[in-house]
Scaffold this active site. Structure first.
Site, PDB file in Angstrom:
ATOM      1  N   LEU A  25       0.868  -1.172   0.000  1.00  0.00           N
ATOM      2  CA  LEU A  25       0.000   0.000   0.000  1.00  0.00           C
ATOM      3  C   LEU A  25       0.903   1.220   0.000  1.00  0.00           C
ATOM      4  CD1 LEU A  25      -2.772  -0.754   2.674  1.00  0.00           C
ATOM      5  CD2 LEU A  25      -3.181  -0.222   0.268  1.00  0.00           C
ATOM      6  N   ASP A  26       0.575   2.256  -0.780  1.00  0.00           N
ATOM      7  CA  ASP A  26       1.461   3.417  -0.813  1.00  0.00           C
ATOM      8  C   ASP A  26       1.387   4.175   0.511  1.00  0.00           C
ATOM      9  OD1 ASP A  26      -0.522   5.584  -0.941  1.00  0.00           O
ATOM     10  OD2 ASP A  26      -0.964   4.856  -2.947  1.00  0.00           O
ATOM     11  N   LYS A  27       2.332   5.073   0.692  1.00  0.00           N
ATOM     12  CA  LYS A  27       2.493   5.792   1.960  1.00  0.00           C
ATOM     13  C   LYS A  27       1.230   6.516   2.385  1.00  0.00           C
ATOM     14  CE  LYS A  27       5.381   9.380   4.109  1.00  0.00           C
ATOM     15  NZ  LYS A  27       6.513  10.318   3.902  1.00  0.00           N
TER      16      LYS A  27
END
Length: 240
Positions: free
Chosen positions: A102-104
């Site tokens: 999952l991106d930041k």
């Protein structure tokens, strides 16, 4: 049962490296059969081993965790520029790797496991494993917007058209989307091409595993029928 040096055993169980194992042993943080361990001692799967008070699982035991990744945590194990790495946030009882990042700026369900075969099967794009998200955008959602998402969106940056997907309107600015592929920052890219800006993304399901009532930073071990079903969907048998 064959014996081996404790530091090698801990490393093979995925707890830490041999060097870190020796440090933990020296600091008295490793207990074997109720006694503080000593550097160089021999152990086997028959011994009861605790590291920082948590039991060490056998070398061949595969584990899967559901983890609620908070916003701001980076899915990486080694990045000196990352303020909050996933490995810094939670100390799992065994060394695990994430199956699909999952991106930041996104939050929600992340599966972590020490089963490399399971990760490979889940990451295989042709497998079509479902991942479900709740997304909030900056403008009112229209039927045209949802239909465009469902039919697939061409992403010029990547020169790829996304696969058909399922959507459902939840509120004026919020919708649910179920994807079966893993294009980098896919939802944000799709929305941008359709003139929308994404404010928030929460992943609430991966295959059959639900985020359920986990809070940010919490995790739970997947066991029983839930685990069996996950492996079934991923076409892999569990051998007891």
């Amino acid at each position: 049962m064959k014996n081996e040096r404790l530091n090698k055993y801990l490393a093979s169980c995925g707890v830490c490296s041999r060097r870190d194992a020796d440090r933990l042993i020296g600091e008295g943080r490793v207990i074997v059969n109720g006694q503080k361990a000593s550097v160089g001692m021999q152990v086997s799967d028959q011994d009861k081993i605790l590291v920082n008070g948590k039991p060490v699982h056998g070398k061949n035991e595969k584990v899967v965790f559901a983890y609620y990744k908070p916003v701001g945590v980076v899915c990486t194990e080694r990045d000196r520029f990352a303020d909050k790495k996933i490995t810094d946030m939670v100390k799992f009882p065994v060394r695990v790797t994430y199956a699909g990042r999952l991106d930041k700026d996104s939050e929600g369900l992340l599966l972590l496991t020490n089963d490399g075969e399971l990760i490979e099967k889940m990451m295989r794009g042709s497998a079509g494993h479902e991942k479900e998200y709740v997304v909030k955008v900056d403008k009112e959602i229209t039927d045209v917007f949802l239909e465009s998402l469902e039919n697939g969106v061409f992403l010029p940056e990547l020169n790829v058209k996304t696969k058909p997907c399922k959507t459902e309107m939840i509120g004026k600015y919020t919708f649910r989307i179920i994807l079966t592929q893993g294009v980098n920052r896919q939802i944000r890219r799709m929305a941008k091409e359709l003139g929308y800006h994404v404010y928030a993304i929460k992943r609430v399901r991966v295959v059959n595993i639900q985020l359920a009532d986990l809070k940010p930073g919490q995790y739970r071990r997947i066991i029983g029928n839930e685990l069996q079903t996950l492996y079934k969907f991923c076409s892999k048998e569990i051998i007891d």
